[in-house]
Design an enzyme around this catalytic site. Structure first.
Site, mmCIF file in Angstrom:
data_model
loop_
_atom_site.group_PDB
_atom_site.id
_atom_site.type_symbol
_atom_site.label_atom_id
_atom_site.label_comp_id
_atom_site.label_asym_id
_atom_site.label_seq_id
_atom_site.Cartn_x
_atom_site.Cartn_y
_atom_site.Cartn_z
ATOM 1 N N PRO A 1 43.568 43.817 43.807
ATOM 2 C CG PRO A 1 45.199 43.806 42.321
ATOM 3 C CD PRO A 1 44.854 43.102 43.498
ATOM 4 C CG ASP B 1 38.176 33.669 38.345
ATOM 5 O OD1 ASP B 1 39.059 32.961 37.754
ATOM 6 O OD2 ASP B 1 38.209 34.779 38.094
ATOM 7 C CB ALA C 1 35.363 34.949 42.644
ATOM 8 C CB ALA C 2 37.942 37.265 46.376
ATOM 9 N N GLY D 1 42.636 39.894 36.927
ATOM 10 C CA GLY D 1 42.945 38.557 36.696
ATOM 11 C C GLY D 1 43.240 37.747 38.285
ATOM 12 C CG LEU D 2 45.499 38.983 41.084
ATOM 13 C CD1 LEU D 2 46.561 39.839 42.075
ATOM 14 C CD2 LEU D 2 46.479 37.654 40.556
ATOM 15 N N GLY D 3 40.866 37.686 40.593
ATOM 16 C CA GLY D 3 39.634 37.090 41.313
ATOM 17 C C GLY D 3 38.995 37.925 42.202
ATOM 18 C CB SER D 4 39.134 41.542 42.607
ATOM 19 O OG SER D 4 37.917 42.341 42.660
HETATM 20 O O1 PMV Z 1 40.485 37.503 34.494
HETATM 21 P P1 PMV Z 1 39.752 36.335 35.759
HETATM 22 O O2 PMV Z 1 40.985 36.092 36.582
HETATM 23 O O3 PMV Z 1 38.727 36.566 35.838
HETATM 24 O O4 PMV Z 1 40.082 34.936 34.645
HETATM 25 C C1 PMV Z 1 39.462 34.892 33.580
HETATM 26 C C2 PMV Z 1 39.811 33.281 33.138
HETATM 27 C C3 PMV Z 1 39.115 32.984 31.602
HETATM 28 O O5 PMV Z 1 39.475 31.688 31.378
HETATM 29 C C4 PMV Z 1 39.799 33.907 30.782
HETATM 30 C C5 PMV Z 1 37.609 33.141 31.871
HETATM 31 C C6 PMV Z 1 36.983 32.006 32.604
HETATM 32 O O6 PMV Z 1 35.724 32.518 32.913
HETATM 33 O O7 PMV Z 1 37.438 31.120 33.044
#
Ligand code: PMV
Length: 305
Positions: A93, A144, A102-103, A97-100
């Site tokens: 999704p 990520d 970058a993946a 917050g699951l890195g979509s």
């Molecule tokens: O929301 P995500 O999964 O892209 O994670 C961000 C993590 C943070 O620490 C909030 C930001 C970062 O660049 O590390």
């Protein structure tokens, strides 16, 4: 030629937000959900390189990230763009917050470099995806791209050599989606404002998150799941103080804890997106159901080993 490459999702277990300020963080890959890129060279000469992302919502930053990925790959390799169609798809999704982001970029970079028979080594690929991450996040810490490119649990400190963590005893995570999209860029910006306007209150929170991440590394390496669970819940309380939780996240976290999770916290940028709970293999199903009953949009389990 028809080739496919993939990359996993990820979940941050400790240290999000503090990691932006040089504190340690821990993340693990979620190999069961992935982004993929499939490249087909059966196209007329002069066709050029066309990247199609039918499932990803049309958005300026998605287009920018995909074309930047392609440009960086061919700049790094010094080869011309092939004539091909590439279809990019993702089970991960978006903005949760699951890195979509970058993946997707990692899968695309992998398939493009494979197409010209010059697969990128992991360090080069990681540096390249970090550049693309800036399109999504502005000031990404780099965690990520690192966990996704290497697809191994990582203890990450900005601008330090990558440290992979040995898992003392495999552990099970249940990850639940609030269904709320939450751009990381915004929550990161708000934490920065908090640090600038209230440094006396905010700096100690970041320092405590760092201490938790250190202790968590030891708990992971020694297989101490009970301690690990406590540390996750403590980390969540500190993230609440950083104002990056939400009612929906807190509801899911309480539901997991009441159903017997060893610990739970939000994961990633927060304000929505996903939470993660540490569970025993026996309780995983009950806790997943409790999360659905509490309003989760989607729940997945993953084994970290
Ligand atoms: O929301 P995500 O999964 O892209 O994670 C961000 C993590 C943070 O620490 C909030 C930001 C970062 O660049 O590390």
């Amino acid at each position: 030629m028809f080739i496919t490459a993939t990359a996993p999702a990820k979940v941050i277990l400790f240290g999000e937000h503090a990691v932006v300020y040089g504190k340690p963080a821990i993340a693990v890959p979620v190999s069961g959900i992935r982004a993929s890129a499939s490249l087909d060279t059966h196209v007329p000469d002069g066709h050029g390189l066309r990247i199609i992302a039918p499932d990803l919502e049309p958005a300026r930053d998605v287009d920018d990230a995909l074309s930047l990925t392609a440009r960086l790959v061919f700049d790094a390799l010094g080869t011309p763009l092939p004539d091909a169609n590439v279809v990019v798809q993702s089970q991960i999704p978006i903005a949760s917050g699951l890195g979509s982001g970058a993946a997707v970029s990692t899968a695309l970079a992998r398939v493009l470099s494979a197409a010209v028979d010059c697969p990128l080594d992991l360090a080069t690929l990681n540096a390249l995806i970090y550049e693309v991450e800036k399109v999504h996040h502005g000031t990404p810490s780099g965690i990520d791209n690192t966990v996704i490119v290497y697809e191994r649990p990582v203890y990450f400190v900005r601008e330090c050599p990558i440290e992979h963590i040995a898992i003392g005893m495999p552990f099970t995570l249940v990850i639940a989606d609030t269904g709320q999209r939450a751009p990381t860029r915004e929550s990161v910006g708000d934490v920065r404002k908090l640090l600038e306007t209230q440094p006396e209150q905010t700096q100690p929170i970041l320092d405590s998150i760092a201490e938790i991440a250190e202790a968590a590394r030891f708990a992971i390496e020694t297989g101490n799941a009970v301690e690990l669970g406590h540390l996750m819940s403590s980390n969540h309380q500190l993230l609440q103080k950083l104002t990056v939780s939400s009612t929906e996240l807190d509801t899911l976290i309480k539901a997991a804890e009441s159903a017997g999770a060893l610990g739970a916290k939000l994961s990633g940028g927060g304000r929505g997106g996903n939470m993660v709970a540490l569970v025993t293999p026996e309780s995983a199903k009950t806790i997943a159901q409790a999360l659905m009953d509490a309003g989760a949009y989607r729940v997945i389990s993953t084994l970290v080993s």
